[in-house]
Design a protein around this motif. Structure first.
Motif, PDB file in Angstrom:
ATOM      1  N   MET A   1      53.172  68.358  28.589  1.00  0.00           N
ATOM      2  CA  MET A   1      52.016  67.573  29.014  1.00  0.00           C
ATOM      3  C   MET A   1      50.955  67.606  27.915  1.00  0.00           C
ATOM      4  O   MET A   1      50.651  68.679  27.388  1.00  0.00           O
ATOM      5  N   PRO A   2      50.370  66.471  27.566  1.00  0.00           N
ATOM      6  CA  PRO A   2      49.324  66.462  26.537  1.00  0.00           C
ATOM      7  C   PRO A   2      48.133  67.323  26.933  1.00  0.00           C
ATOM      8  O   PRO A   2      47.845  67.539  28.119  1.00  0.00           O
ATOM      9  N   THR A   3      47.438  67.820  25.909  1.00  0.00           N
ATOM     10  CA  THR A   3      46.296  68.698  26.135  1.00  0.00           C
ATOM     11  C   THR A   3      45.226  68.036  26.984  1.00  0.00           C
ATOM     12  O   THR A   3      44.593  68.671  27.837  1.00  0.00           O
ATOM     13  N   LEU A   4      44.998  66.735  26.747  1.00  0.00           N
ATOM     14  CA  LEU A   4      43.965  66.029  27.509  1.00  0.00           C
ATOM     15  C   LEU A   4      44.293  66.023  29.001  1.00  0.00           C
ATOM     16  O   LEU A   4      43.399  66.237  29.847  1.00  0.00           O
ATOM     17  N   TRP A   5      45.545  65.792  29.332  1.00  0.00           N
ATOM     18  CA  TRP A   5      45.930  65.782  30.750  1.00  0.00           C
ATOM     19  C   TRP A   5      45.803  67.171  31.374  1.00  0.00           C
ATOM     20  O   TRP A   5      45.410  67.303  32.532  1.00  0.00           O
ATOM     21  N   ILE A   6      46.129  68.199  30.601  1.00  0.00           N
ATOM     22  CA  ILE A   6      45.967  69.555  31.121  1.00  0.00           C
ATOM     23  C   ILE A   6      44.496  69.823  31.418  1.00  0.00           C
ATOM     24  O   ILE A   6      44.146  70.400  32.462  1.00  0.00           O
ATOM     25  N   ALA A   7      43.612  69.405  30.501  1.00  0.00           N
ATOM     26  CA  ALA A   7      42.180  69.602  30.716  1.00  0.00           C
ATOM     27  C   ALA A   7      41.698  68.840  31.948  1.00  0.00           C
ATOM     28  O   ALA A   7      40.894  69.351  32.739  1.00  0.00           O
ATOM     29  N   LEU A   8      42.207  67.625  32.136  1.00  0.00           N
ATOM     30  CA  LEU A   8      41.793  66.842  33.304  1.00  0.00           C
ATOM     31  C   LEU A   8      42.264  67.484  34.598  1.00  0.00           C
ATOM     32  O   LEU A   8      41.524  67.531  35.596  1.00  0.00           O
ATOM     33  N   PHE A   9      43.499  67.995  34.611  1.00  0.00           N
ATOM     34  CA  PHE A   9      43.999  68.675  35.813  1.00  0.00           C
ATOM     35  C   PHE A   9      43.175  69.935  36.101  1.00  0.00           C
ATOM     36  O   PHE A   9      42.885  70.250  37.263  1.00  0.00           O
ATOM     37  N   ALA A  10      42.794  70.659  35.044  1.00  0.00           N
ATOM     38  CA  ALA A  10      41.959  71.842  35.243  1.00  0.00           C
ATOM     39  C   ALA A  10      40.597  71.455  35.816  1.00  0.00           C
ATOM     40  O   ALA A  10      40.056  72.165  36.680  1.00  0.00           O
ATOM     41  N   LEU A  11      40.050  70.331  35.362  1.00  0.00           N
ATOM     42  CA  LEU A  11      38.780  69.857  35.921  1.00  0.00           C
ATOM     43  C   LEU A  11      38.922  69.499  37.392  1.00  0.00           C
ATOM     44  O   LEU A  11      38.043  69.798  38.211  1.00  0.00           O
ATOM     45  N   VAL A  12      40.032  68.844  37.740  1.00  0.00           N
ATOM     46  CA  VAL A  12      40.268  68.505  39.151  1.00  0.00           C
ATOM     47  C   VAL A  12      40.362  69.768  39.992  1.00  0.00           C
ATOM     48  O   VAL A  12      39.791  69.859  41.095  1.00  0.00           O
ATOM     49  N   LEU A  13      41.070  70.775  39.483  1.00  0.00           N
ATOM     50  CA  LEU A  13      41.179  72.041  40.216  1.00  0.00           C
ATOM     51  C   LEU A  13      39.812  72.706  40.378  1.00  0.00           C
ATOM     52  O   LEU A  13      39.522  73.303  41.428  1.00  0.00           O
ATOM     53  N   SER A  14      38.958  72.581  39.355  1.00  0.00           N
ATOM     54  CA  SER A  14      37.623  73.185  39.470  1.00  0.00           C
ATOM     55  C   SER A  14      36.785  72.476  40.525  1.00  0.00           C
ATOM     56  O   SER A  14      36.001  73.114  41.232  1.00  0.00           O
ATOM     57  N   VAL A  15      36.952  71.159  40.647  1.00  0.00           N
ATOM     58  CA  VAL A  15      36.234  70.416  41.702  1.00  0.00           C
ATOM     59  C   VAL A  15      36.708  70.882  43.076  1.00  0.00           C
ATOM     60  O   VAL A  15      35.904  71.089  44.004  1.00  0.00           O
ATOM     61  N   VAL A  16      38.030  71.057  43.209  1.00  0.00           N
ATOM     62  CA  VAL A  16      38.575  71.575  44.471  1.00  0.00           C
ATOM     63  C   VAL A  16      38.049  72.985  44.736  1.00  0.00           C
ATOM     64  O   VAL A  16      37.678  73.336  45.870  1.00  0.00           O
ATOM     65  N   GLY A  17      38.003  73.812  43.674  1.00  0.00           N
ATOM     66  CA  GLY A  17      37.473  75.161  43.833  1.00  0.00           C
ATOM     67  C   GLY A  17      36.014  75.162  44.258  1.00  0.00           C
ATOM     68  O   GLY A  17      35.602  75.988  45.080  1.00  0.00           O
TER      69      GLY A  17
END
Length: 490
Positions: A1-17
């Motif tokens: 997975m590209p780095t940008l997509w990993i960063a976006l998924f991490a941001l989504v998880l932080s919003v859920v958190g």
């Protein structure tokens, strides 16, 4: 997975958190915000940051470290014979990465499947032609050794990307889960969040220092190596710049004085243009212009700051140089032999620095307390007398600092010098002679294939270190002047 997509998924998880942390806090307080130690948002931010910050830190370190690890891993597959044939291990690894990227692109565009890309052989397939079909141009035929290393690089890179995705998202989930589990009504979320934000701000502020240290370290080692091959006395006090590129610097003359003279001469002319115009425009905009005129003139003046320096260089080459040549050339007074000269580059560089001097001086003048103006006018001074005898003396330390910062900007300019001043390294007082600067010679010494075991290439790092020390000294002097005398007028 590209780095940008990993960063976006991490941001989504932080919003859920964030949502989970806030909800957990309200549940633990039975829905009454008065039972919480901190406001609900702090609990959500704590959960988001606990997952996001470690994940982003690991992602950044992994992204920077993976290419180095892959290169060390794959370089063992390259034979000494191929390194000698190509010239250096760096060039071989560049070919390996280019072939690996080409195989990935071929698979992505359907030119070959993943299994074929991993097993293709040069004796059965024209790899260069196959990659050329998908737009990957290779300068030479691909050897079996390079292809095998590229396939290994590609496989390890794919596995590394997969592992990076799992680790980063796993850290984000683990951090969020930990933060949510320890969330309760008595948890001091505000204290934790504010402490964490403070450390983030400290880290951000440290980037400038670490960048300066990194620049210094990137220059110092090659500079030391240069002085092992070339005498420091000849470099710092030599009056001739004449690299020969005939091997080991045997007949090269690498005296830096002509380059420093050209640098300071052009910068002096630039400051002679920029300082009066910039300072007078700042005085007018801050003290005399109406709000309507200021709202229009200041943005128009600062448009100059957004013009790329290469455009200024073209302006010097095509407009200012020929204009000066018509006035001071052979047909008139005979002072100027060509369009490229110190005066050409200095005038154009001065125009480039006008908004720099003007904006800083304008801000400094506006920072002078209004009470000082009112006191001067109340004692019977005219507006112009107030400007000359009160405002400018009060703002003078800041203005001097702005001028020194503009000087450091002029010393580091490259493109205007390359196109407007010429390439001659000489010691001359004639401002209509062609000269060159330290930055221009750094570019010329590192253009093309460079043998970093020769003084002719390593001298670029010595020039860069010299320029680094000079500009750093000017910046430190500017900050010292501003801090030393600013207190008198507050």
């Amino acid at each position: 997975m590209p780095t940008l997509w990993i960063a976006l998924f991490a941001l989504v998880l932080s919003v859920v958190g964030y949502a989970l942390g806030r909800r957990r806090a309200m549940v633990s307080a039975d829905g009454d915000i008065r039972n919480l130690h901190s406001r609900p948002n702090y609990y959500g931010v704590n959960a988001a940051l606990t997952g996001l910050v470690p994940a982003f830190l690991v992602l950044a370190l992994w992204t920077l470290g993976q290419p180095l690890f892959l290169q060390n891993s794959v370089s063992g597959m390259i034979s000494d014979a191929q390194i000698e044939e190509t010239g250096s291990l760096g060039l071989v690894m560049s070919d390996v990465r280019r072939v690996a990227d080409g195989l990935d692109q071929a698979v992505a565009e359907g030119a070959m499947d993943a299994e074929t890309a991993g097993n293709v052989r040069i004796d059965l397939t024209d790899v260069r032609a196959r990659l050329g079909e998908v737009g990957v141009a290779l300068g030479s035929a691909v050897s079996q050794e390079t292809l095998r290393a590229a396939q290994a690089y590609r496989a390890q890179s794919s596995f590394g990307d997969l592992l990076k995705t799992i680790v980063v998202l796993g850290i984000a989930l683990a951090g969020i889960s930990y933060a949510v589990m320890r969330t309760n009504a008595t948890f001091r979320a505000r204290n934790v969040v504010e402490s964490g934000v403070r450390w983030l701000l400290i880290a951000a502020a440290s980037i400038a220092i670490l960048t300066t240290v990194g620049i210094f370290l990137s220059l110092i080692f090659n500079t030391v190596e240069f002085f092992r091959l070339y005498p420091a006395g000849d470099f710092f006090f030599g009056t001739t710049w004449q690299p020969s590129f005939t091997g080991r610097g045997g007949s090269s003359q690498l005296g830096v004085l002509p380059l420093l003279w050209g640098t300071f001469y052009i910068s002096l002319i630039a400051l002679a243009v920029a300082v009066p115009i910039g300072l007078f425009s700042a005085i007018y905009l801050s003290e005399y212009a109406s709000p309507r005129v200021r709202s229009v003139a200041k943005p128009l003046l600062e448009v100059l700051a957004g013009i790329p320096t290469i455009v200024y260089g073209l302006f010097a080459l095509l407009t200012v140089g020929p204009l000066l040549l018509r006035v001071f050339g052979d047909d008139t007074v005979g002072w100027m032999q060509g369009g490229t000269a110190v005066m050409t580059a200095g005038l154009v560089m001065g125009i480039m620095l006008i908004p720099f001097v003007s904006s800083l001086s304008d801000d400094i003048i506006n920072a002078v307390p209004q009470a000082m103006r009112d006191g001067s006018l109340g004692l019977g001074a005219t507006h112009s007398e107030t400007v000359r005898q009160v405002i400018l003396p009060a703002a003078l330390p800041g203005i001097v600092g702005a001028i020194l910062l503009a000087a450091s900007r002029a010393i580091g300019e490259t493109m205007i010098v390359v196109l407007g001043a010429g390439a001659a390294a000489r010691l001359s007082l004639n401002p209509f002679d062609a000269m060159t600067t330290v930055t221009a010679k750094i570019v010329s010494q590192l253009t093309g294939d460079s043998d970093f075991s020769s003084p002719e290439a390593l001298v670029a790092f010595a020039l860069g270190m010299t320029l680094f020390v000079i500009t750093l000294g000017l910046n430190v002097l500017a900050l010292y002047i501003v801090r030393k005398y600013r207190e008198q007028y507050e």
